[in-house]
Motif scaffolding. Structure first.
Motif, PDB file in Angstrom:
ATOM      1  N   PHE A   1      -2.335 -16.307 -18.845  1.00  0.00           N
ATOM      2  CA  PHE A   1      -3.372 -15.282 -18.905  1.00  0.00           C
ATOM      3  C   PHE A   1      -3.242 -14.474 -20.191  1.00  0.00           C
ATOM      4  CE2 PHE A   1      -3.564 -16.415 -14.553  1.00  0.00           C
ATOM      5  CZ  PHE A   1      -4.719 -15.887 -13.982  1.00  0.00           C
ATOM      6  N   ASP A   2      -4.379 -14.053 -20.709  1.00  0.00           N
ATOM      7  CA  ASP A   2      -4.423 -13.196 -21.891  1.00  0.00           C
ATOM      8  C   ASP A   2      -4.916 -11.812 -21.495  1.00  0.00           C
ATOM      9  OD1 ASP A   2      -3.706 -15.177 -23.862  1.00  0.00           O
ATOM     10  OD2 ASP A   2      -5.714 -16.018 -23.593  1.00  0.00           O
ATOM     11  N   TYR A   3      -4.360 -10.803 -22.129  1.00  0.00           N
ATOM     12  CA  TYR A   3      -4.812  -9.433 -21.933  1.00  0.00           C
ATOM     13  C   TYR A   3      -6.228  -9.314 -22.491  1.00  0.00           C
ATOM     14  CZ  TYR A   3      -5.182  -4.393 -22.647  1.00  0.00           C
ATOM     15  OH  TYR A   3      -5.614  -3.091 -22.643  1.00  0.00           O
ATOM     16  N   THR A   4      -7.139  -8.779 -21.705  1.00  0.00           N
ATOM     17  CA  THR A   4      -8.515  -8.637 -22.179  1.00  0.00           C
ATOM     18  C   THR A   4      -9.026  -7.203 -22.126  1.00  0.00           C
ATOM     19  OG1 THR A   4      -9.260  -9.386 -19.994  1.00  0.00           O
ATOM     20  CG2 THR A   4      -9.237 -11.016 -21.744  1.00  0.00           C
ATOM     21  N   GLY A   5      -8.236  -6.277 -21.619  1.00  0.00           N
ATOM     22  CA  GLY A   5      -8.662  -4.889 -21.641  1.00  0.00           C
ATOM     23  C   GLY A   5      -8.070  -4.086 -20.505  1.00  0.00           C
ATOM     24  N   SER A   6      -8.414  -2.803 -20.514  1.00  0.00           N
ATOM     25  CA  SER A   6      -7.945  -1.928 -19.450  1.00  0.00           C
ATOM     26  C   SER A   6      -8.950  -0.813 -19.228  1.00  0.00           C
ATOM     27  CB  SER A   6      -6.566  -1.351 -19.776  1.00  0.00           C
ATOM     28  OG  SER A   6      -6.643  -0.499 -20.899  1.00  0.00           O
ATOM     29  N   LEU A   7      -8.859  -0.236 -18.053  1.00  0.00           N
ATOM     30  CA  LEU A   7      -9.639   0.948 -17.705  1.00  0.00           C
ATOM     31  C   LEU A   7      -8.645   2.085 -17.495  1.00  0.00           C
ATOM     32  CD1 LEU A   7     -12.068  -0.601 -15.046  1.00  0.00           C
ATOM     33  CD2 LEU A   7     -12.566  -0.095 -17.446  1.00  0.00           C
ATOM     34  N   PRO A   8      -8.579   3.014 -18.439  1.00  0.00           N
ATOM     35  CA  PRO A   8      -7.620   4.103 -18.286  1.00  0.00           C
ATOM     36  C   PRO A   8      -8.008   5.043 -17.144  1.00  0.00           C
ATOM     37  CG  PRO A   8      -8.875   4.345 -20.328  1.00  0.00           C
ATOM     38  CD  PRO A   8      -9.318   3.074 -19.678  1.00  0.00           C
ATOM     39  N   ARG A   9      -6.997   5.522 -16.442  1.00  0.00           N
ATOM     40  CA  ARG A   9      -7.181   6.502 -15.374  1.00  0.00           C
ATOM     41  C   ARG A   9      -8.274   6.089 -14.387  1.00  0.00           C
ATOM     42  NH1 ARG A   9      -7.045   8.385 -20.101  1.00  0.00           N
ATOM     43  NH2 ARG A   9      -9.245   8.971 -20.157  1.00  0.00           N
ATOM     44  N   ALA A  10      -8.238   4.839 -13.952  1.00  0.00           N
ATOM     45  CA  ALA A  10      -9.252   4.315 -13.028  1.00  0.00           C
ATOM     46  C   ALA A  10      -8.970   4.697 -11.579  1.00  0.00           C
ATOM     47  CB  ALA A  10      -9.334   2.799 -13.158  1.00  0.00           C
ATOM     48  N   GLY A  11      -7.727   5.047 -11.271  1.00  0.00           N
ATOM     49  CA  GLY A  11      -7.375   5.407  -9.905  1.00  0.00           C
ATOM     50  C   GLY A  11      -6.319   6.500  -9.897  1.00  0.00           C
ATOM     51  N   PHE A  12      -6.197   7.169  -8.757  1.00  0.00           N
ATOM     52  CA  PHE A  12      -5.214   8.226  -8.601  1.00  0.00           C
ATOM     53  C   PHE A  12      -4.441   7.970  -7.318  1.00  0.00           C
ATOM     54  CE2 PHE A  12      -3.702  12.500  -7.561  1.00  0.00           C
ATOM     55  CZ  PHE A  12      -3.227  12.928  -8.787  1.00  0.00           C
ATOM     56  N   LYS A  13      -3.152   7.716  -7.450  1.00  0.00           N
ATOM     57  CA  LYS A  13      -2.299   7.399  -6.304  1.00  0.00           C
ATOM     58  C   LYS A  13      -0.889   7.893  -6.606  1.00  0.00           C
ATOM     59  CE  LYS A  13      -1.000   3.466  -3.343  1.00  0.00           C
ATOM     60  NZ  LYS A  13      -1.133   2.029  -3.124  1.00  0.00           N
ATOM     61  N   PHE A  14      -0.187   8.330  -5.587  1.00  0.00           N
ATOM     62  CA  PHE A  14       1.174   8.850  -5.733  1.00  0.00           C
ATOM     63  C   PHE A  14       1.236   9.975  -6.770  1.00  0.00           C
ATOM     64  CE2 PHE A  14       2.422   4.263  -4.609  1.00  0.00           C
ATOM     65  CZ  PHE A  14       2.402   4.531  -3.255  1.00  0.00           C
TER      66      PHE A  14
ATOM     67  N   VAL B   1       0.841  -1.197   0.000  1.00  0.00           N
ATOM     68  CA  VAL B   1       0.000   0.000   0.000  1.00  0.00           C
ATOM     69  C   VAL B   1       0.879   1.251   0.000  1.00  0.00           C
ATOM     70  CG1 VAL B   1      -1.635   1.373   1.377  1.00  0.00           C
ATOM     71  CG2 VAL B   1      -2.009  -1.092   1.080  1.00  0.00           C
ATOM     72  N   ALA B   2       1.891   1.266   0.836  1.00  0.00           N
ATOM     73  CA  ALA B   2       2.745   2.445   0.991  1.00  0.00           C
ATOM     74  C   ALA B   2       3.688   2.682  -0.176  1.00  0.00           C
ATOM     75  CB  ALA B   2       3.557   2.325   2.286  1.00  0.00           C
ATOM     76  N   HIS B   3       4.079   1.608  -0.871  1.00  0.00           N
ATOM     77  CA  HIS B   3       5.130   1.743  -1.876  1.00  0.00           C
ATOM     78  C   HIS B   3       4.745   1.319  -3.282  1.00  0.00           C
ATOM     79  CE1 HIS B   3       8.014   2.615   1.291  1.00  0.00           C
ATOM     80  NE2 HIS B   3       7.482   1.620   1.964  1.00  0.00           N
ATOM     81  N   GLY B   4       3.602   0.677  -3.460  1.00  0.00           N
ATOM     82  CA  GLY B   4       3.275   0.115  -4.759  1.00  0.00           C
ATOM     83  C   GLY B   4       1.954   0.594  -5.328  1.00  0.00           C
ATOM     84  N   THR B   5       1.784   0.315  -6.601  1.00  0.00           N
ATOM     85  CA  THR B   5       0.540   0.657  -7.284  1.00  0.00           C
ATOM     86  C   THR B   5      -0.263  -0.587  -7.669  1.00  0.00           C
ATOM     87  OG1 THR B   5       1.777   0.770  -9.359  1.00  0.00           O
ATOM     88  CG2 THR B   5       1.401   2.854  -8.181  1.00  0.00           C
ATOM     89  N   GLY B   6       0.144  -1.728  -7.175  1.00  0.00           N
ATOM     90  CA  GLY B   6      -0.608  -2.958  -7.414  1.00  0.00           C
ATOM     91  C   GLY B   6      -1.921  -2.968  -6.660  1.00  0.00           C
ATOM     92  N   THR B   7      -2.015  -2.185  -5.618  1.00  0.00           N
ATOM     93  CA  THR B   7      -3.263  -1.963  -4.906  1.00  0.00           C
ATOM     94  C   THR B   7      -3.559  -0.472  -4.939  1.00  0.00           C
ATOM     95  OG1 THR B   7      -4.442  -2.096  -2.802  1.00  0.00           O
ATOM     96  CG2 THR B   7      -2.051  -1.910  -2.680  1.00  0.00           C
ATOM     97  N   PHE B   8      -4.822  -0.149  -5.068  1.00  0.00           N
ATOM     98  CA  PHE B   8      -5.200   1.258  -5.057  1.00  0.00           C
ATOM     99  C   PHE B   8      -5.568   1.726  -3.651  1.00  0.00           C
ATOM    100  CE2 PHE B   8      -6.503   1.929  -9.779  1.00  0.00           C
ATOM    101  CZ  PHE B   8      -5.244   1.522 -10.184  1.00  0.00           C
ATOM    102  N   ALA B   9      -5.385   0.876  -2.656  1.00  0.00           N
ATOM    103  CA  ALA B   9      -5.611   1.294  -1.269  1.00  0.00           C
ATOM    104  C   ALA B   9      -4.637   2.419  -0.942  1.00  0.00           C
ATOM    105  CB  ALA B   9      -5.402   0.122  -0.313  1.00  0.00           C
TER     106      ALA B   9
ATOM    107  N   GLY C   1      -3.491  -3.537 -10.863  1.00  0.00           N
ATOM    108  CA  GLY C   1      -3.353  -2.106 -10.672  1.00  0.00           C
ATOM    109  C   GLY C   1      -2.117  -1.602 -11.387  1.00  0.00           C
ATOM    110  N   ASP C   2      -2.299  -0.605 -12.249  1.00  0.00           N
ATOM    111  CA  ASP C   2      -1.222   0.114 -12.917  1.00  0.00           C
ATOM    112  C   ASP C   2      -0.716  -0.630 -14.160  1.00  0.00           C
ATOM    113  OD1 ASP C   2       0.749   1.913 -13.610  1.00  0.00           O
ATOM    114  OD2 ASP C   2       1.920   1.638 -11.790  1.00  0.00           O
ATOM    115  N   SER C   3      -0.958  -0.025 -15.308  1.00  0.00           N
ATOM    116  CA  SER C   3      -0.490  -0.615 -16.566  1.00  0.00           C
ATOM    117  C   SER C   3       1.036  -0.648 -16.650  1.00  0.00           C
ATOM    118  CB  SER C   3      -1.074   0.143 -17.760  1.00  0.00           C
ATOM    119  OG  SER C   3      -0.717   1.506 -17.701  1.00  0.00           O
ATOM    120  N   GLU C   4       1.715   0.048 -15.747  1.00  0.00           N
ATOM    121  CA  GLU C   4       3.176  -0.002 -15.697  1.00  0.00           C
ATOM    122  C   GLU C   4       3.683  -1.092 -14.753  1.00  0.00           C
ATOM    123  OE1 GLU C   4       4.854   3.885 -15.019  1.00  0.00           O
ATOM    124  OE2 GLU C   4       3.512   4.791 -16.488  1.00  0.00           O
ATOM    125  N   ASN C   5       2.776  -1.877 -14.192  1.00  0.00           N
ATOM    126  CA  ASN C   5       3.144  -2.981 -13.299  1.00  0.00           C
ATOM    127  C   ASN C   5       3.552  -4.176 -14.165  1.00  0.00           C
ATOM    128  OD1 ASN C   5       3.346  -4.926 -11.319  1.00  0.00           O
ATOM    129  ND2 ASN C   5       1.438  -4.372 -10.310  1.00  0.00           N
TER     130      ASN C   5
END
Length: 178
Positions: free
Chosen positions: A138-151, A23-31, A122-126
């Motif tokens: 797993f296959d890529y099936t889509g994305s939601l752009p700008r779904a969260g705001f963190k850091f 939570v404190a250091h990553g974008t894999g969770t939007f918490a 969480g985060d297309s850069e992950n």
């Protein structure tokens, strides 16, 4: 040697600390704030009640990561589909532990009669999480752009899916609700 095993309540001090670090250091969770151990335990009990897997990766008695499957959505029509969650301690990254956890999670969900697993990353850069999921089929099936705001930046959400069992017009088994 890394041991992948079912989580127990005794693991939750370590699991809570791993999630708090993410939570404190990553974008894999939007918490934005880490939950207390009691909340983490409540989530564990919810997963257990559905008889879904909740795993830890342990080395020399130290929990280095955890993973679990939970309903993707709670409506009954989704009962054959789960979402995976995987979190690692910072010292555990790059060692194949995330992949080992995911493969074991997939194996147990397949045995349970679940048909599909969805990764909500969480985060297309992950790129590490995206790469692990791709390596596990797993296959890529889509994305939601700008779904969260963190850091101080907008984050996308990436969706990937994996079939665990062949689809049939009449799925067998009770899914996660039976």
């Amino acid at each position: 040697m890394i041991d992948i095993r079912p989580a127990t309540e005794d693991d939750f001090t370590a699991i809570t600390a791993i999630y708090a670090w993410n939570v404190a250091h990553g974008t894999g969770t939007f918490a934005l704030e880490a939950p207390p151990e009691s909340e983490m335990l409540a989530g564990f009990h919810a997963v257990q009640k559905l008889r879904l897997p909740y795993l830890v990766a342990e080395e020399d008695g130290k929990v280095l990561g955890y993973a679990y499957a939970a309903p993707f959505r709670t409506r009954p029509a989704y009962k054959y589909v789960v979402e995976d969650s995987i979190y690692l301690a910072p010292e555990a990254t790059g060692r194949g532990i995330g992949k080992a956890l995911l493969l074991k999670l997939m194996e147990l969900c397949t045995k349970r009669g679940l048909y599909s697993m969805i990764a909500v990353i969480g985060d297309s850069e992950n790129l590490a999480s995206i790469g692990v999921h791709k390596a596990c089929g797993f296959d890529y099936t889509g994305s939601l752009p700008r779904a969260g705001f963190k850091f101080d930046r907008w984050l996308d959400v990436v969706f990937m899916t994996c079939d665990l069992l062949p689809y049939t017009p009449d799925p067998q088994g009770a899914g996660w609700d039976g």
